[in-house]
Design an enzyme around this catalytic site. Structure first.
Site, mmCIF file in Angstrom:
data_model
loop_
_atom_site.group_PDB
_atom_site.id
_atom_site.type_symbol
_atom_site.label_atom_id
_atom_site.label_comp_id
_atom_site.label_asym_id
_atom_site.label_seq_id
_atom_site.Cartn_x
_atom_site.Cartn_y
_atom_site.Cartn_z
ATOM 1 C CD GLU A 1 -1.378 0.965 -7.978
ATOM 2 O OE1 GLU A 1 -2.455 1.177 -8.589
ATOM 3 O OE2 GLU A 1 -0.285 0.177 -8.162
ATOM 4 C CD1 TRP B 1 -1.265 -3.737 -13.356
ATOM 5 C CD2 TRP B 1 -0.831 -1.736 -12.474
ATOM 6 N NE1 TRP B 1 0.075 -3.251 -12.421
ATOM 7 C CE2 TRP B 1 -0.357 -1.545 -12.304
ATOM 8 C CE3 TRP B 1 -1.513 -0.376 -11.781
ATOM 9 C CZ2 TRP B 1 1.215 -1.459 -11.916
ATOM 10 C CZ3 TRP B 1 -0.961 0.372 -12.065
ATOM 11 C CH2 TRP B 1 1.001 0.199 -11.646
ATOM 12 C CE1 TYR C 1 3.757 -3.637 -11.537
ATOM 13 C CE2 TYR C 1 1.615 -5.227 -11.212
ATOM 14 C CZ TYR C 1 2.430 -4.150 -10.542
ATOM 15 O OH TYR C 1 2.517 -3.251 -9.247
#
Length: 183
Positions: A37, A45, A15
């Site tokens: 988010e 995350w 990522y």
């Protein structure tokens, strides 16, 4: 060298290396990342990345036109889906976010996202990683004014980092300053 947060896990590393901090101009992707988010609030995350494909399946590929039509039966379906974070308020916020996106139109949404920086990414100092900034507070206030939920200054700053509105790669990271416009 890469940012230290991306060193330990292959998914986080990929990522970081391919997506995080790359200026994103696609309106749908800007919206998807803002919604993800919001789901990340209170979680890591990595949890969201692990469930990202589940989110995409559950939310019709994050197609705002489809998500905007979700109803209470869809909320119940999503609340039973182990492939996503099952938080009713976040699910409802995503549906409402899709409706707002549709009301604005894709280009207007993208223009809004980038209007705060004149369309140019901000390069942070590469040493400090704030959780929010005066700019994320300003963007948060505007998104809230429009009716978006789960868009506080901290969530907005994480989103700004993710979509390359701010380049927060650490000094020495091979991605710092390398963010070409995402296609």
């Amino acid at each position: 060298m890469r940012c230290t947060w991306a060193e330990g896990n292959a998914l986080m590393r990929d990522y970081h290396d391919t997506e995080w901090g790359v200026p994103q101009r696609d309106p749908r992707m800007l919206w998807e990342m803002l919604m993800l988010e919001g789901f990340q609030a209170g979680l890591s995350w990595q949890v969201i990345l692990n469930k990202r494909e589940g989110f995409r399946a559950a939310f019709a590929g994050f197609d705002p036109a489809n998500v905007a039509r979700f109803d209470e039966a869809d909320i119940d379906r999503l609340m039973a889906d182990p492939g996503i974070v099952r938080a009713r308020a976040k699910i409802a916020a995503t549906i409402r976010g899709a409706q707002i996106y549709q009301e604005m139109g894709p280009e207007a949404f993208s223009q809004l996202c980038w209007s705060f920086t004149g369309g140019v990414p901000i390069r942070a100092d590469g040493e400090t990683l704030p959780v929010s900034t005066p700019l994320s507070t300003e963007i948060s206030a505007e998104l809230k004014r429009l009716g978006f939920k789960f868009v506080g200054p901290t969530i907005v700053y994480a989103w700004m980092q993710a979509v390359g509105i701010v380049d927060d790669h650490q000094k020495g990271c091979f991605r710092r300053g390398a963010g070409a416009v995402a296609s």
